[in-house]
Write a protein that holds these residues in place. Sequence first.
Motif, mmCIF file in Angstrom:
data_model
loop_
_atom_site.group_PDB
_atom_site.id
_atom_site.type_symbol
_atom_site.label_atom_id
_atom_site.label_comp_id
_atom_site.label_asym_id
_atom_site.label_seq_id
_atom_site.Cartn_x
_atom_site.Cartn_y
_atom_site.Cartn_z
ATOM 1 N N THR A 93 0.857 -1.178 0.000
ATOM 2 C CA THR A 93 0.000 0.000 0.000
ATOM 3 C C THR A 93 0.894 1.228 0.000
ATOM 4 O O THR A 93 1.816 1.342 0.798
ATOM 5 C CB THR A 93 -0.934 0.036 1.217
ATOM 6 N N VAL A 94 0.606 2.133 -0.942
ATOM 7 C CA VAL A 94 1.461 3.298 -1.172
ATOM 8 C C VAL A 94 0.788 4.540 -0.602
ATOM 9 O O VAL A 94 -0.413 4.717 -0.760
ATOM 10 C CB VAL A 94 1.697 3.488 -2.692
ATOM 11 N N VAL A 95 1.559 5.367 0.090
ATOM 12 C CA VAL A 95 1.027 6.632 0.599
ATOM 13 C C VAL A 95 1.952 7.763 0.174
ATOM 14 O O VAL A 95 3.154 7.563 -0.015
ATOM 15 C CB VAL A 95 0.884 6.618 2.138
ATOM 16 N N GLY A 96 1.372 8.964 -0.012
ATOM 17 C CA GLY A 96 2.154 10.108 -0.465
ATOM 18 C C GLY A 96 1.952 11.316 0.419
ATOM 19 O O GLY A 96 0.944 11.431 1.114
ATOM 20 N N TYR A 97 2.935 12.211 0.405
ATOM 21 C CA TYR A 97 2.919 13.417 1.250
ATOM 22 C C TYR A 97 3.321 14.619 0.418
ATOM 23 O O TYR A 97 4.294 14.544 -0.339
ATOM 24 C CB TYR A 97 3.945 13.298 2.385
ATOM 25 N N THR A 98 2.622 15.731 0.614
ATOM 26 C CA THR A 98 3.135 17.003 0.098
ATOM 27 C C THR A 98 4.137 17.521 1.121
ATOM 28 O O THR A 98 4.230 16.988 2.245
ATOM 29 C CB THR A 98 2.015 18.056 -0.045
ATOM 30 N N ALA A 99 4.842 18.598 0.773
ATOM 31 C CA ALA A 99 5.771 19.196 1.742
ATOM 32 C C ALA A 99 5.006 19.624 2.998
ATOM 33 O O ALA A 99 5.489 19.469 4.120
ATOM 34 C CB ALA A 99 6.482 20.391 1.107
ATOM 35 N N GLY A 100 3.787 20.127 2.789
ATOM 36 C CA GLY A 100 2.971 20.537 3.936
ATOM 37 C C GLY A 100 2.558 19.351 4.798
ATOM 38 O O GLY A 100 2.499 19.449 6.027
ATOM 39 N N ASP A 101 2.255 18.212 4.161
ATOM 40 C CA ASP A 101 1.897 16.999 4.915
ATOM 41 C C ASP A 101 3.077 16.545 5.785
ATOM 42 O O ASP A 101 2.890 16.113 6.925
ATOM 43 C CB ASP A 101 1.522 15.850 3.961
ATOM 44 N N LEU A 102 4.276 16.618 5.209
ATOM 45 C CA LEU A 102 5.460 16.224 5.988
ATOM 46 C C LEU A 102 5.631 17.153 7.190
ATOM 47 O O LEU A 102 6.036 16.722 8.273
ATOM 48 C CB LEU A 102 6.725 16.272 5.115
ATOM 49 N N ASP A 103 5.259 18.413 6.982
ATOM 50 C CA ASP A 103 5.370 19.380 8.067
ATOM 51 C C ASP A 103 4.388 19.032 9.196
ATOM 52 O O ASP A 103 4.737 19.113 10.376
ATOM 53 C CB ASP A 103 5.075 20.769 7.506
ATOM 54 N N VAL A 104 3.175 18.641 8.820
ATOM 55 C CA VAL A 104 2.184 18.209 9.831
ATOM 56 C C VAL A 104 2.709 16.982 10.571
ATOM 57 O O VAL A 104 2.617 16.879 11.796
ATOM 58 C CB VAL A 104 0.829 17.880 9.159
ATOM 59 N N TRP A 105 3.272 16.059 9.833
ATOM 60 C CA TRP A 105 3.793 14.822 10.430
ATOM 61 C C TRP A 105 4.869 15.146 11.479
ATOM 62 O O TRP A 105 4.857 14.652 12.592
ATOM 63 C CB TRP A 105 4.348 13.920 9.319
ATOM 64 N N ARG A 106 5.809 16.037 11.069
ATOM 65 C CA ARG A 106 6.869 16.430 12.009
ATOM 66 C C ARG A 106 6.265 17.065 13.266
ATOM 67 O O ARG A 106 6.708 16.819 14.376
ATOM 68 C CB ARG A 106 7.806 17.451 11.357
ATOM 69 N N GLU A 107 5.233 17.876 13.045
ATOM 70 C CA GLU A 107 4.632 18.585 14.181
ATOM 71 C C GLU A 107 3.959 17.605 15.146
ATOM 72 O O GLU A 107 4.184 17.662 16.359
ATOM 73 C CB GLU A 107 3.600 19.591 13.657
ATOM 74 N N TYR A 229 1.523 5.721 18.759
ATOM 75 C CA TYR A 229 0.689 5.008 17.798
ATOM 76 C C TYR A 229 0.627 5.753 16.467
ATOM 77 O O TYR A 229 0.619 6.986 16.442
ATOM 78 C CB TYR A 229 -0.731 4.861 18.366
ATOM 79 N N GLY A 230 0.535 4.987 15.413
ATOM 80 C CA GLY A 230 0.312 5.596 14.107
ATOM 81 C C GLY A 230 0.235 4.532 13.042
ATOM 82 O O GLY A 230 0.458 3.353 13.314
ATOM 83 N N LEU A 231 -0.107 4.949 11.837
ATOM 84 C CA LEU A 231 -0.133 4.019 10.712
ATOM 85 C C LEU A 231 0.096 4.832 9.452
ATOM 86 O O LEU A 231 -0.301 5.994 9.377
ATOM 87 C CB LEU A 231 -1.448 3.234 10.658
ATOM 88 N N SER A 232 0.767 4.214 8.487
ATOM 89 C CA SER A 232 1.192 4.966 7.307
ATOM 90 C C SER A 232 -0.009 5.514 6.538
ATOM 91 O O SER A 232 0.057 6.605 5.976
ATOM 92 C CB SER A 232 2.061 4.097 6.402
ATOM 93 N N GLU A 233 -1.117 4.775 6.521
ATOM 94 C CA GLU A 233 -2.271 5.220 5.741
ATOM 95 C C GLU A 233 -2.774 6.583 6.229
ATOM 96 O O GLU A 233 -3.351 7.348 5.464
ATOM 97 C CB GLU A 233 -3.424 4.209 5.820
ATOM 98 N N ILE A 234 -2.594 6.865 7.519
ATOM 99 C CA ILE A 234 -3.057 8.134 8.077
ATOM 100 C C ILE A 234 -1.921 9.164 8.034
ATOM 101 O O ILE A 234 -2.112 10.276 7.571
ATOM 102 C CB ILE A 234 -3.591 7.934 9.512
ATOM 103 N N ILE A 235 -0.745 8.816 8.510
ATOM 104 C CA ILE A 235 0.432 9.689 8.330
ATOM 105 C C ILE A 235 1.724 8.954 8.689
ATOM 106 O O ILE A 235 2.779 9.227 8.141
ATOM 107 C CB ILE A 235 0.310 11.011 9.141
ATOM 108 N N GLY A 236 1.635 7.964 9.601
ATOM 109 C CA GLY A 236 2.814 7.302 10.158
ATOM 110 C C GLY A 236 2.720 7.432 11.666
ATOM 111 O O GLY A 236 1.670 7.796 12.199
ATOM 112 N N PRO A 237 3.820 7.158 12.400
ATOM 113 C CA PRO A 237 3.760 7.321 13.854
ATOM 114 C C PRO A 237 3.470 8.788 14.190
ATOM 115 O O PRO A 237 3.811 9.676 13.422
ATOM 116 C CB PRO A 237 5.161 6.919 14.319
ATOM 117 N N GLY A 238 2.827 9.019 15.350
ATOM 118 C CA GLY A 238 2.522 10.390 15.743
ATOM 119 C C GLY A 238 1.041 10.708 15.712
ATOM 120 O O GLY A 238 0.627 11.791 16.076
#
Length: 431
Positions: A93-107, A229-238
């Motif tokens: 299962t493939v998931v993608g992120y925009t630069a903004g999505d990666l920023d949310v993930w980091r946050e 907790y997390g899962l890649s389909e939603i964002i990953g850990p966090g």
Amino acid sequence: MTAPAAVEILGRRAREALQLERLQGAVAWAVERVAFHRERLASRRVRTLDDLADLPTMRKSDLREHYPFGLFAVPRGELARLHASSGTKGKPTVVGYTAGDLDVWREVMARAMAAAGCRAGDTLHVAFGYGLFTGGLGFHDGAERLGMTVVPASSGNTARHILLLQDFRPAGLCATPSFALHIAETLEAQGGDGRRLGLRYAMYGAEPWTEGMRGALERAFGCPAYDVYGLSEIIGPGVAGECEARDGLHIADDHFLPEIVDPRTGSVLPAGAEGELVLTTLTKRAMPMIRYRTGDITTLTDAPCRCGRTTARMARIKGRSDDMLVIKGVNLYPSEVEGTLLAVDELVPHYQLVVDRSSTLARLEVQVEPAAAIVEACGGFDASHPTLVELRRRVGERLSRAIGLSIELTLMAPRTVPRSEGKAVRVVEKG
Ligand SMILES: [Zn+2]
């Protein structure tokens, strides 16, 4: 402890207003840009948060059917990163992120880590795998966001982990619980002691683990163990993490809206009921997920937490709906077996369930090892030694009582139950 972020202590009305505004935006974004969502959601109106319950859910199979990029809401050129989870069968299962999505993930990752005691200037040893799996890079990016020093050790190669932990003396460790225990056990076999590594906190995730496992991890490393907790389909850990109260995991519900549904019927269950966690991404742009069925079994609460955060909290994952074993008509999660086994001091915290379906009624065998001290006291491993016979009988009875099912307990020779350098395989099917 680092103070919670402002959004983590919003009052209920302000939180719900933010969630509704973001939910309406997320649904509109998905309908406008993804055919899959348009077909299912175009006729629906979301006027209140309760309207969410009327929208159709989506599953992992929807990702597979639209492999690889069919659920993406932005052109390829706007993607900053791709991750994928290894499918048990066929395509990942493939998931993608925009630069903004990666920023949310980091946050959100930085928030979860701050809640577990991580601070700028601390060194963090990351023993989650790097690569397409989101564990390693998720913790890595969150730690950098917090201003930590990251050691990207990745998974595997236990000897190297031990060397780095001893020589770099990080403040924190993050890993799967099973791999962390394997590191501690290997260190002990070399005459070392996990409690002398100087760790102040550890964060574990990527597989369900119990309070019993928490006790074993805290004894092994002499520092508090936090669940992330997390899962890649939603964002990953966090997606969620424990605070110092360790009374449920705070969900970053300004980005991920949680619901609990009946795993069989899919209907929303009342507050506090146990069921399957469903998550909706409120801010993700590359791949919006509307009512994604995670397969994870838990409960939700809005009760106040003593840390002051006002976000919804989820209980530790009891298991995955697809990991549930049905043995002689009894529903059983591997974590229920773990909870009992790990409460027994005379056993090491490694186990495996072997399900034998070769006869009409499935049989469950639980394989576990006696602690080294017991084996030594018996003058070596011999399953027919009276001490081990008695241990087997006692644990077998305790387990059967706890899970309401007669099981076959097998005491295994030391270090013969498979150890994990990544995610543990708890259940093996035979026959
Ligand atoms: Zn809290």
